[in-house]
Scaffold this motif. Structure first.
Motif, mmCIF file in Angstrom:
data_model
loop_
_atom_site.group_PDB
_atom_site.id
_atom_site.type_symbol
_atom_site.label_atom_id
_atom_site.label_comp_id
_atom_site.label_asym_id
_atom_site.label_seq_id
_atom_site.Cartn_x
_atom_site.Cartn_y
_atom_site.Cartn_z
ATOM 1 N N PHE A 132 0.854 -1.230 0.088
ATOM 2 C CA PHE A 132 -0.004 0.066 -0.074
ATOM 3 C C PHE A 132 0.846 1.143 -0.025
ATOM 4 O O PHE A 132 0.840 2.143 -0.771
ATOM 5 C CB PHE A 132 -1.003 -0.069 1.218
ATOM 6 C CG PHE A 132 -1.619 1.306 1.381
ATOM 7 C CD1 PHE A 132 -2.751 1.371 0.709
ATOM 8 C CD2 PHE A 132 -1.120 2.300 2.354
ATOM 9 C CE1 PHE A 132 -3.551 2.923 0.781
ATOM 10 C CE2 PHE A 132 -1.840 3.368 2.677
ATOM 11 C CZ PHE A 132 -2.969 3.641 1.884
ATOM 12 N N TRP A 133 1.603 1.331 0.870
ATOM 13 C CA TRP A 133 2.774 2.429 0.945
ATOM 14 C C TRP A 133 3.498 2.723 -0.227
ATOM 15 O O TRP A 133 3.736 3.866 -0.782
ATOM 16 C CB TRP A 133 3.720 2.347 2.255
ATOM 17 C CG TRP A 133 2.856 2.486 3.413
ATOM 18 C CD1 TRP A 133 2.400 1.409 4.287
ATOM 19 C CD2 TRP A 133 2.206 3.557 4.040
ATOM 20 N NE1 TRP A 133 1.678 2.040 5.237
ATOM 21 C CE2 TRP A 133 1.482 3.259 5.098
ATOM 22 C CE3 TRP A 133 2.077 5.014 3.503
ATOM 23 C CZ2 TRP A 133 0.790 4.198 5.909
ATOM 24 C CZ3 TRP A 133 1.285 5.860 4.496
ATOM 25 C CH2 TRP A 133 0.643 5.456 5.561
ATOM 26 N N LYS A 134 3.921 1.644 -0.911
ATOM 27 C CA LYS A 134 4.840 1.911 -2.071
ATOM 28 C C LYS A 134 4.060 2.366 -3.195
ATOM 29 O O LYS A 134 4.505 3.074 -4.171
ATOM 30 C CB LYS A 134 5.185 0.245 -2.531
ATOM 31 C CG LYS A 134 6.457 -0.314 -1.731
ATOM 32 C CD LYS A 134 6.797 -1.525 -2.211
ATOM 33 C CE LYS A 134 7.960 -2.231 -1.481
ATOM 34 N NZ LYS A 134 8.395 -3.512 -1.880
ATOM 35 N N SER A 135 2.696 2.026 -3.399
ATOM 36 C CA SER A 135 1.703 2.189 -4.215
ATOM 37 C C SER A 135 1.202 3.695 -4.164
ATOM 38 O O SER A 135 0.948 4.595 -4.932
ATOM 39 C CB SER A 135 0.555 1.433 -4.332
ATOM 40 O OG SER A 135 0.598 0.138 -4.589
ATOM 41 N N LEU A 136 1.432 4.203 -2.748
ATOM 42 C CA LEU A 136 0.986 5.573 -2.395
ATOM 43 C C LEU A 136 2.069 6.551 -2.541
ATOM 44 O O LEU A 136 2.023 7.821 -2.556
ATOM 45 C CB LEU A 136 0.453 5.613 -0.765
ATOM 46 C CG LEU A 136 -0.056 6.786 -0.197
ATOM 47 C CD1 LEU A 136 -1.156 7.198 -0.875
ATOM 48 C CD2 LEU A 136 0.089 6.816 1.208
ATOM 49 N N PHE A 137 3.358 6.136 -2.787
ATOM 50 C CA PHE A 137 4.649 6.906 -2.786
ATOM 51 C C PHE A 137 4.486 8.107 -3.994
ATOM 52 O O PHE A 137 4.637 9.032 -3.790
ATOM 53 C CB PHE A 137 5.791 6.175 -2.833
ATOM 54 C CG PHE A 137 7.018 7.064 -2.829
ATOM 55 C CD1 PHE A 137 7.558 7.802 -1.870
ATOM 56 C CD2 PHE A 137 7.663 7.040 -4.067
ATOM 57 C CE1 PHE A 137 8.609 8.466 -1.755
ATOM 58 C CE2 PHE A 137 8.921 7.879 -4.263
ATOM 59 C CZ PHE A 137 9.424 8.689 -3.005
ATOM 60 N N PRO A 138 4.257 7.419 -5.387
ATOM 61 C CA PRO A 138 4.254 8.262 -6.464
ATOM 62 C C PRO A 138 3.313 9.395 -6.351
ATOM 63 O O PRO A 138 3.062 10.499 -6.678
ATOM 64 C CB PRO A 138 4.092 7.510 -7.679
ATOM 65 C CG PRO A 138 3.676 6.190 -7.247
ATOM 66 C CD PRO A 138 4.198 6.068 -5.768
#
Length: 322
Positions: A166-172
């Motif tokens: 989730f946090w990886k997808s949220l970063f950009p």
């Protein structure tokens, strides 16, 4: 001339010839008796055919014709009582639900617009007294993140269940959100709020153009035509602005472009994620705060903030905090 047809009886024979298989009936013409307008007592037979002599007694006056000659046409299913397949109560309940949803979305839009106006006005007041947009943007994200942490801790709002993906997808999404937030604040620190607001209203045009040229999404022609008044209004506002500032103008344009990419990354990266809208925005603000804080320190720094804080307190007083 009205006539009757009468045929004579005949008897069948077993030794008839094939060419005389049927006997031709004898036709006899005679005047027809008058049929009275009463109940027929005669029995029909081959020896007593039906005779129609005159239509004199069969004529009706217009009133009698309207009275007697009444035709009733019924549909095939008219006499059958069968329940309809459509449940009227279910349809009414569904219509009320859809109307409530439309009203709810309309209230969301109106509330968002009103709070956005209030946010821009107070942001401008703060920037007039404390002209440090990077710190102002950081404090805005910090306040929003703090409010959501308190809401999760007190169970006012349910905390989201997140994982590393989730946090990886949220970063950009957070990177684009941070750029757009800071650029809008920088723009408001240089020009009037109304000018920034007008330029930022061109965000739909940026969204359509980016989707068309970068992602190949084609929209109907009326959509493109509807963007002309928006683009024309933004251009007219930029030309007629008395206190035009290039940094303010570019900040608003960069904010539009960054928020467009934020929306695109959000739709593509968050598919299948079970995080609600409010919690999603809270997580986005927290990650943006982590991204923005080191850049705000590098661009402005604590020394500038301390000097600006003392100047604002000296000019406005303690009311500046509120």
């Amino acid at each position: 001339m009205i006539s009757s047809v009468k045929h004579t009886p005949f008897s069948a024979s077993t030794d008839f010839l094939p060419k005389k298989r049927f006997l031709t009936p004898t036709l006899k013409f005679s005047p027809l008796p008058i049929i009275q307008n009463s109940i027929f007592n005669n029995k029909f037979s081959s020896e007593k055919p039906l005779h129609i002599s005159s239509t004199q007694n069969l004529t009706f006056s217009p009133k009698e014709q309207q009275k007697e000659l009444k035709t009733q046409c019924n549909a095939y299913e008219a006499d059958r009582s069968r329940p309809l397949d459509i449940n009227i109560e279910v349809l009414d309940e569904q219509a009320r639900f859809e109307a409530a949803q439309r009203l709810k979305i309309g209230i969301y839009f109106a509330t968002w617009w009103a709070l956005n106006v209030v946010f821009n006005i107070y942001n401008k007041k703060v920037l007039n007294a404390f002209p440090y947009p990077w710190l102002t943007s950081t404090l805005s994200l910090a306040c929003g993140s703090l409010m959501m942490l308190v809401s999760w801790a007190t169970r006012i709002a349910e905390a989201p269940k997140t994982d590393l993906e989730f946090w990886k997808s949220l970063f950009p999404v957070a990177v684009a959100h941070t750029i757009g937030h800071v650029a809008a604040t920088v723009s408001m620190s240089k020009v009037a709020v109304s000018f920034t607001h007008i330029i930022k209203s061109g965000e739909p045009a940026f969204s359509v153009l980016v989707s068309r040229f970068l992602f190949g999404e084609t929209l109907p022609m009326p959509v493109y035509m509807s963007l002309l008044p928006i683009i024309g209004g933004c251009a007219l506002a930029a030309v007629t602005e008395l206190n035009f500032n290039m940094i303010g103008f570019m900040g608003a344009m960069i904010s539009n472009l960054a928020f467009v990419f934020r929306n695109i990354f959000s739709k593509k990266g968050m598919k299948g994620k079970s995080v609600g809208g409010m919690n999603y925005y809270a997580c986005l603000s927290m990650m943006s705060l982590l991204i923005l804080t080191p850049f705000a320190i590098a661009v402005e720094g604590p020394q500038m903030w301390a000097a600006g804080w003392q100047k604002a307190i000296a000019q406005i007083g303690p009311n500046f905090v509120w």
